[in-house]
Write an enzyme that holds these catalytic residues in place. Structure first.
Site, PDB file in Angstrom:
ATOM      1  N   GLU A   1       8.701   7.723  21.900  1.00  0.00           N
ATOM      2  CA  GLU A   1       7.687   6.767  22.377  1.00  0.00           C
ATOM      3  C   GLU A   1       7.616   5.601  21.404  1.00  0.00           C
ATOM      4  OE1 GLU A   1       3.991   8.994  22.291  1.00  0.00           O
ATOM      5  OE2 GLU A   1       4.874  10.656  23.412  1.00  0.00           O
TER       6      GLU A   1
ATOM      7  N   LYS B   1       8.808  13.287  19.367  1.00  0.00           N
ATOM      8  CA  LYS B   1       8.011  14.510  19.473  1.00  0.00           C
ATOM      9  C   LYS B   1       8.862  15.583  20.135  1.00  0.00           C
ATOM     10  CE  LYS B   1       3.803  11.819  19.987  1.00  0.00           C
ATOM     11  NZ  LYS B   1       2.723  11.316  20.847  1.00  0.00           N
TER      12      LYS B   1
ATOM     13  N   LYS C   1       5.757   3.321  18.833  1.00  0.00           N
ATOM     14  CA  LYS C   1       4.578   3.586  18.003  1.00  0.00           C
ATOM     15  C   LYS C   1       3.716   2.332  18.004  1.00  0.00           C
ATOM     16  CE  LYS C   1       2.976   5.324  13.604  1.00  0.00           C
ATOM     17  NZ  LYS C   1       2.031   4.247  13.328  1.00  0.00           N
TER      18      LYS C   1
ATOM     19  N   GLU D   1      -4.016   5.095  21.721  1.00  0.00           N
ATOM     20  CA  GLU D   1      -4.120   3.978  20.800  1.00  0.00           C
ATOM     21  C   GLU D   1      -4.780   2.791  21.503  1.00  0.00           C
ATOM     22  OE1 GLU D   1      -2.661   4.992  17.961  1.00  0.00           O
ATOM     23  OE2 GLU D   1      -2.440   3.183  16.726  1.00  0.00           O
TER      24      GLU D   1
ATOM     25  N   CYS E   1       2.712 -40.693   2.365  1.00  0.00           N
ATOM     26  CA  CYS E   1       3.765 -39.890   2.976  1.00  0.00           C
ATOM     27  C   CYS E   1       4.869 -39.613   1.956  1.00  0.00           C
ATOM     28  CB  CYS E   1       4.335 -40.637   4.182  1.00  0.00           C
ATOM     29  SG  CYS E   1       5.800 -39.853   4.873  1.00  0.00           S
TER      30      CYS E   1
ATOM     31  N   TYR F   1       0.842  -1.201   0.000  1.00  0.00           N
ATOM     32  CA  TYR F   1       0.000   0.000   0.000  1.00  0.00           C
ATOM     33  C   TYR F   1       0.878   1.251   0.000  1.00  0.00           C
ATOM     34  CZ  TYR F   1      -3.382   3.451   1.687  1.00  0.00           C
ATOM     35  OH  TYR F   1      -4.172   4.554   1.817  1.00  0.00           O
ATOM     36  N   ASP F   2       1.876   1.241   0.892  1.00  0.00           N
ATOM     37  CA  ASP F   2       2.769   2.399   1.006  1.00  0.00           C
ATOM     38  C   ASP F   2       3.484   2.681  -0.314  1.00  0.00           C
ATOM     39  OD1 ASP F   2       2.054   2.681   3.618  1.00  0.00           O
ATOM     40  OD2 ASP F   2       3.855   1.747   4.460  1.00  0.00           O
TER      41      ASP F   2
ATOM     42  N   CYS G   1       8.140 -41.715   3.392  1.00  0.00           N
ATOM     43  CA  CYS G   1       8.241 -43.177   3.490  1.00  0.00           C
ATOM     44  C   CYS G   1       7.180 -43.900   2.659  1.00  0.00           C
ATOM     45  CB  CYS G   1       8.157 -43.620   4.946  1.00  0.00           C
ATOM     46  SG  CYS G   1       6.503 -43.466   5.657  1.00  0.00           S
TER      47      CYS G   1
ATOM     48  N   CYS H   1       8.916 -44.547   9.399  1.00  0.00           N
ATOM     49  CA  CYS H   1       9.119 -43.370   8.554  1.00  0.00           C
ATOM     50  C   CYS H   1      10.398 -42.639   8.989  1.00  0.00           C
ATOM     51  CB  CYS H   1       7.920 -42.438   8.677  1.00  0.00           C
ATOM     52  SG  CYS H   1       8.124 -40.906   7.759  1.00  0.00           S
TER      53      CYS H   1
END
Ligand code: 9MJ
Length: 675
Positions: free
Chosen positions: A116, A292, A118, A175, A410, A39-40, A413, A434
């Site tokens: 901080e 900040k 995020k 948040e 399998c 998206y970015d 085996c 096996c």
């Protein structure tokens, strides 16, 4: 130019159309179509094209607003002070640019920042009037969001009434997140109900807050962290971000404890490194850190550009999810014969590591996600866990995509593959015939928490099994240094070390030995409980014919009892045990340890909150194996309370009564010291 502009116009239209669809799925349906990284990239391409051709910008371009559109079904509310989003920095150079621009505008030599984590959740604004929560709203488009008050009220981390002396009106920003443990549990529950699961914790948090029924939202493990303030009326906003965070704490709001004041860009980057190291160990998802400018007056001087502050920036970590192509699917056979579909992928870098294989878990998951060979798939790599395919971009499915089918036989085996009705897992029926199962059984036997045979790695086991030298774990003790020295990549010295490690492993404990046998559903805690209960292997074997007797052991239910019974009834297994004992594997045996002699005998423990590294039942079993009684409520007689995440009233009570409280890390340290 005309032609070029025409093709640019087409590309811009295409990108806008895509991004609108992605936005709708992400914000309205809580069900993203593509990973954030994809998206970015598309959004960045659109931004770059619009910057080069500003005449093509239109008011309805997705670049012209803060992401997010209100979903229907909720009352729209206006934020008194708009909720801004943050600009992003993806490199240290971009952080340095941000800092330089801010310093130049302010005309200062250095800036103190608050850094901080995020949190990767959903931004929420809480409106308090006279200290009482009157409204909670999502960010929406930044100006208007949706009222989700009834759902947010169910969060224990959101006070309904503020402490201290709150202002007349206050908008708290923060948040809402869902922790990893809660997310896994929720998805497991949804899966069991045959419902749709969430792609990641953030979508789960968003989807839960959008529940129309608060009773459903209340069941969802959501948590709130405050990090800022919008409107303040009838009170004074503190003069810095650091003091604002302290103030929010005083008002009774939860503030993420990892915030810190840092100096200049160096301080920011050191913080980012430190948090990056801790990212995987955190119980909730973070997708970066935020810096900040601490001083409020400086924030005001810097102001805003478009809708993001010039005084703050998000420094993102590499994405945990990426898009790639599924080239093929192979089936791996595990210790218990379980067939795991493994995706072979076009190699792709996910959070800094190249991934070319990922698990698809089991066939139920393959069907649920509707994954086909040739599909564009979303791969997720989080921490130490194995990368997994979490979803498909259906619209990119090529016409020749092939369905994934479970093999009848399998792949190792050739034995038939069986699937028990109602179980998600299909298994090879070959048992120890096996080679794949044999190798895994040997690996488990030698693992650190079992018999701890240092130097017996995967490659070596492959060779030992392939040459037919080792058929079962008892054969390990017949190896000698001369033979081992002849193997690939095995010097004389390593051969001698391995023989010494094998010799050392013979002195063990009954609990380790039982765990090492690899009996289905018998993990460490159960092995310990069995060892304590029966005291000797012979007593356990004798009891193994009697399901009732087995179930008298803590931690043993009908399923585990049935597995124990089947294991010890198998002559081959008894033979292996006899040969191990003949080879000299020994442990201290005795009558069942009387309770008085165990280290925690006489103590009463209480577990509260969510534990991250084990289930509560596991913790209980381990404590009980050490002699403790584990109770459901706190009293004066309680010896110790273990407080997990979100511990509630039991923690309060312990503190009131002065009972010792420890966290999960301390619990593990203490148990390990005693075990
Ligand atoms: C998160 N998501 O943890 C901000 N955020 O500040 C933190 N988001 C933010 N701060 C201003 N810690 C706008 C958004």
């Amino acid at each position: 130019m005309g032609e070029e502009q025409e093709s640019v116009r087409q590309r811009i239209d295409e990108l806008r159309e895509q991004i609108r669809r992605y936005d709708h799925h992400y914000y309205v349906l809580d069900d993203p179509l593509v990973p954030d990284a994809e998206y970015d990239r598309q959004l960045a391409e659109l931004v770059a094209l619009e910057a080069r051709y500003p005449e093509l910008i239109t008011a309805d371009s997705p670049t012209q607003r803060v992401a997010g559109a209100p979903a229907s079904g909720f009352v729209e509310v206006e934020h008194v002070v708009p909720m801004r989003s943050l600009g992003n920095a993806f490199s240290e150079a971009e952080v340095a640019d941000f800092d330089r621009r801010a310093r130049e505008r302010l005309g200062v030599a250095s800036i103190t920042y608050v850094a901080e984590p995020k949190l990767d959740g959903l931004a929420i604004s809480l409106l308090y009037e006279d200290g009482v929560l009157v409204r909670a709203a999502t960010r929406g488009d930044g100006e208007r969001g949706e009222a989700v008050t009834h759902n947010v009220r169910t969060l224990r981390t959101v006070p309904l009434r503020l402490a201290g002396t709150p202002p007349a009106r206050l908008e708290v920003r923060g948040e809402v997140v869902m922790g990893h443990a809660g997310f896994e549990a929720l998805n497991a529950r949804l899966r069991a109900q045959g419902g749709k699961t969430f792609a990641n914790p953030r979508n789960a948090a968003a989807g839960s807050l959008r529940q129309l029924d608060p009773a459903v939202a209340a069941q969802r493990p959501l948590e709130f962290f405050g990090y800022g303030v919008g409107l303040v009326e009838g009170g004074v906003l503190p003069p810095s971000q650091s003091e604002t965070l302290a103030w929010l704490s005083e008002l009774g709001l939860r503030v993420n404890p990892l915030w810190r004041q840092v100096e200049g860009v160096d301080g920011c980057l050191a913080y980012q490194h430190e948090i990056g190291e801790r990212r995987d160990a955190l119980p909730y998802e973070i997708d970066g850190v935020v810096y900040k400018v601490d001083r409020r007056d400086w924030q005001e001087t810097l102001g805003y550009v478009a809708r993001a502050p010039r005084w703050a920036i998000a420094h993102k970590f590499p994405a945990r999810e990426e898009l790639t192509r599924l080239l093929d699917v192979e089936f791996q056979v595990g210790r218990t014969g379980a067939l795991t579909p493994v995706a072979r992928l076009e190699p792709v870098a996910v959070s800094g590591v190249t991934v070319s294989n990922a698990t698809l878990h089991n066939m139920d998951e393959v069907r649920r996600k509707d994954v086909r060979i040739g599909d564009s798939v979303v791969v997720r790599r989080a921490g130490d866990v194995i990368p997994e395919v979490v979803g498909v971009v259906i619209e990119r499915r090529p016409a020749d995509a092939r369905e994934i089918t479970l093999p009848d036989h399998c792949p190792v085996c050739g034995s038939s593959v069986e699937q028990v009705e109602g179980e998600a897992v299909a298994r090879c029926s070959g048992g120890l015939y096996c080679p794949a199962q044999r190798k895994e059984a040997i690996r488990h036997f030698a693992s650190r928490r079992a018999l701890d045979i240092e130097g017996l790695g995967e490659r070596l086991i492959d060779q030992l099994v392939a040459r037919g030298w080792v058929h079962d774990v008892a054969d390990l003790y017949r190896l000698d240094a001369v033979a081992l020295g002849a193997l690939e990549r095995m010097g004389e010295r390593s051969a001698q070390n391995l023989v010494a490690a094998l010799e050392a492993s013979k002195q063990t404990t009954l609990a380790r030995f039982l765990f090492a046998l690899g009996i289905r559903e018998v993990g460490e805690a159960t092995a310990r409980a069995l060892a304590n209960h029966f005291g000797s292997l012979d007593a356990l074997i004798e009891a193994s014919g009697d399901l009732e007797r087995l179930q008298q052991v803590d931690d043993v239910g009908p399923v585990v009892a049935a597995h124990l019974h089947a294991f010890f009834a198998e002559p081959h297994n008894r033979d292996v045990i006899a040969r191990l004992r003949t080879a000299g594997v020994v442990w201290l045996e005795g009558p069942p340890a009387p309770r008085e002699t165990l280290p925690l005998t006489g103590q009463t423990w209480v577990l509260t909150g969510t534990l991250e590294s084990m289930s509560r039942d596991q913790a209980k079993a381990r404590l009980e194996a050490l002699g403790a009684k584990v109770a459901g409520s706190v009293s004066k007689k309680t010896t110790c309370v273990v407080a997990g995440r979100d511990a509630g009233s039991k923690l309060d009570k312990a503190q009131t009564l002065g009972v010792e409280v420890i966290d999960e890390a301390e619990l593990i340290t203490r148990m390990q010291a005693l075990e």
